[in-house]
Design an enzyme around this catalytic site. Structure first.
Site, PDB file in Angstrom:
ATOM      1  N   SER A 258       0.854  -1.197   0.000  1.00  0.00           N
ATOM      2  CA  SER A 258       0.000   0.000   0.000  1.00  0.00           C
ATOM      3  C   SER A 258       0.888   1.245   0.000  1.00  0.00           C
ATOM      4  O   SER A 258       0.954   1.996   0.981  1.00  0.00           O
ATOM      5  CB  SER A 258      -0.919  -0.024   1.220  1.00  0.00           C
ATOM      6  OG  SER A 258      -1.710  -1.187   1.235  1.00  0.00           O
TER       7      SER A 258
ATOM      8  N   ALA B 109       1.912   8.612   5.116  1.00  0.00           N
ATOM      9  CA  ALA B 109       2.353   8.533   6.507  1.00  0.00           C
ATOM     10  C   ALA B 109       3.716   9.184   6.677  1.00  0.00           C
ATOM     11  O   ALA B 109       3.961   9.920   7.653  1.00  0.00           O
ATOM     12  CB  ALA B 109       2.407   7.070   6.951  1.00  0.00           C
TER      13      ALA B 109
ATOM     14  N   GLY C  98       0.821   4.164  -1.477  1.00  0.00           N
ATOM     15  CA  GLY C  98       0.237   5.497  -1.322  1.00  0.00           C
ATOM     16  C   GLY C  98       0.015   5.842   0.136  1.00  0.00           C
ATOM     17  O   GLY C  98       0.306   6.966   0.582  1.00  0.00           O
ATOM     18  N   ASP C  99      -0.506   4.894   0.905  1.00  0.00           N
ATOM     19  CA  ASP C  99      -0.715   5.121   2.335  1.00  0.00           C
ATOM     20  C   ASP C  99       0.619   5.353   3.041  1.00  0.00           C
ATOM     21  O   ASP C  99       0.737   6.239   3.902  1.00  0.00           O
ATOM     22  CB  ASP C  99      -1.416   3.914   2.955  1.00  0.00           C
ATOM     23  CG  ASP C  99      -2.847   3.770   2.478  1.00  0.00           C
ATOM     24  OD1 ASP C  99      -3.701   4.534   2.934  1.00  0.00           O
ATOM     25  OD2 ASP C  99      -3.099   2.886   1.650  1.00  0.00           O
ATOM     26  N   SER C 100       1.622   4.540   2.708  1.00  0.00           N
ATOM     27  CA  SER C 100       2.911   4.652   3.382  1.00  0.00           C
ATOM     28  C   SER C 100       3.593   5.972   3.051  1.00  0.00           C
ATOM     29  O   SER C 100       4.200   6.603   3.925  1.00  0.00           O
ATOM     30  CB  SER C 100       3.811   3.474   2.990  1.00  0.00           C
ATOM     31  OG  SER C 100       3.234   2.253   3.400  1.00  0.00           O
TER      32      SER C 100
END
Length: 400
Positions: A170, A177, A172-174
């Site tokens: 994932s 973050a 994009g999420d990382s």
């Protein structure tokens, strides 16, 4: 093991709200470097990451011990006024708040930054969402895959004759973050001068856009739209995955002039370095497919281990494509302590990636894996001043 008091961020208290990957991964990074991260979860279901994953050994997600590590879990129902009041009290004593609800949720709960900072002017609030807190898309649901597509990553990922692909993680999420974490560290530095906190607005699509190199500028100047190119970058050659004997493959990066000349010598083809089709970086890029075919015909005659040893000896960047078993066996991983073991109450000893990057004086570390749901509720609320009887009453009413 480095004690908690020696972590680079050990003087910081963090409240983590929200679920899934982007917000919790930001909290994981802070916790890895010593911050006291208090994760607020629904007392009945907890973060969905507790159930996510392809497999559930012993009925538990192997994802949660990683993304939940170094945190204290507090069960608290934020849908109730009393739950929100307790959360606001916790935030009043915190340095950082991380939330990744849909924009407007915190405002609906009366927990917007103006209200929270009135009690705690030093508060830094990291807000993570798909499209940001403003603009016509702000209220849309925005998962990582949408941010990856809107930010341009999905269009350039995959083989040119197939639909857009995704990375196997994932990403994009990382990335979001990490951008939120960068924003937090900048805000902490600014707070040393101003004494005040601020809001970090980290959007998924912008975090992806930030790493898209010259994609927009190249189009603006030349009209070129970058497309999917499989395992290569157009115009960067040689830099690809090449076949070896059996089903193994090798990565070779020889696009610099000097490195390419050394590769040609190793191949027994010094003539290639002087060939007009390959003599310069631009020429090799123009004739990339032909050059890759020549190199592949050579690598196909080698065993992977033998070829790696030869290329290493000659100073030519090369490597294998690592999987989890390779990581656990590799001497560089072992020498660096890149994989660590920690105790888990159900799984026993488990392995996971260490805390990165490495700091010489105040390194990060994995102190404990993701905790049980509400494992620290009594402890944290006790620190807030709630009595044992009050906590028992809240638990009886399902608020904690």
């Amino acid at each position: 093991m480095t004690p908690l008091s020696e972590g680079a961020l050990s003087d910081l208290k963090v409240i983590e709200m929200g679920t899934l990957i982007a917000g919790p991964f930001c909290g994981q990074i802070l916790g890895d470097f010593g911050a006291d991260v208090v994760k607020i979860e629904d007392p009945k279901t907890g973060d969905p990451m507790r159930q996510w994953g392809r497999s559930l050994p012993k009925g538990l997600s192997p994802w949660w011990p990683v993304i939940g590590r170094n945190k204290r879990s507090v069960g608290l129902d934020l849908r109730t006024p009393e739950g929100r009041a307790i959360a606001a009290d916790l935030i009043a004593g915190a340095d950082i708040l991380i939330e990744n609800f849909r924009p407007g949720t915190m405002e609906k709960w009366g927990m917007d930054y103006a209200a929270l900072s009135a009690r705690n002017p030093r508060l830094i609030m990291a807000r993570i969402s798909g499209f940001g807190q403003t603009g016509p898309y702000a209220q849309r649901a925005g998962y990582g895959l949408i941010g990856e597509a809107m930010g341009g990553l999905r269009h350039v990922t995959g083989e040119p004759d197939r639909p857009p692909a995704r990375a196997g993680i994932s990403i994009g999420d990382s990335l979001t973050a990490m951008h939120a974490f960068m924003g937090i560290t900048m805000a902490l530095h600014a707070r040393t001068r101003t004494g005040r906190g601020q809001v970090i607005d980290a959007a998924l699509f912008e975090s992806v856009l930030a790493v898209m190199e010259n994609l927009v500028t190249e189009y603006d100047l030349t009209g070129y739209v970058r497309e999917r190119s499989g395992s290569i970058l157009p115009g960067i050659a040689p830099s690809n995955v090449y076949p070896c004997q059996g089903d193994e493959v090798i990565l070779i990066g020889g696009n610099g002039d000097n490195v390419f000349a050394r590769l040609c010598e190793v191949m027994g083809r010094p003539d290639l370095a002087a060939d007009p089709k390959f003599v310069s970086h631009a020429a090799r890029g123009t004739n990339q497919a032909e050059l890759d075919q020549i190199i592949a015909a050579w690598t196909r005659t080698w065993k992977l281990a033998d070829l790696l040893a030869l290329l290493e000896e000659k100073g030519i960047p090369s490597g294998r494509v690592f999987r989890a078993p390779d990581m656990l066996e590799d001497p560089q991983y072992q020498a660096r302590g890149a994989i660590v073991e920690t105790d888990h109450p159900v799984f026993g000893r488990i392995k996971m990636q260490n805390a990165f990057p490495r700091l010489s004086e105040t390194p990060g570390q994995v102190r404990w894996p993701g905790p049980a749901l509400g494992e620290h509720t009594d402890q944290v609320l006790g620190e807030l001043g709630l009595s044992v009887d009050k906590i028992a009453d809240l638990r009886a009413r399902g608020i904690v």
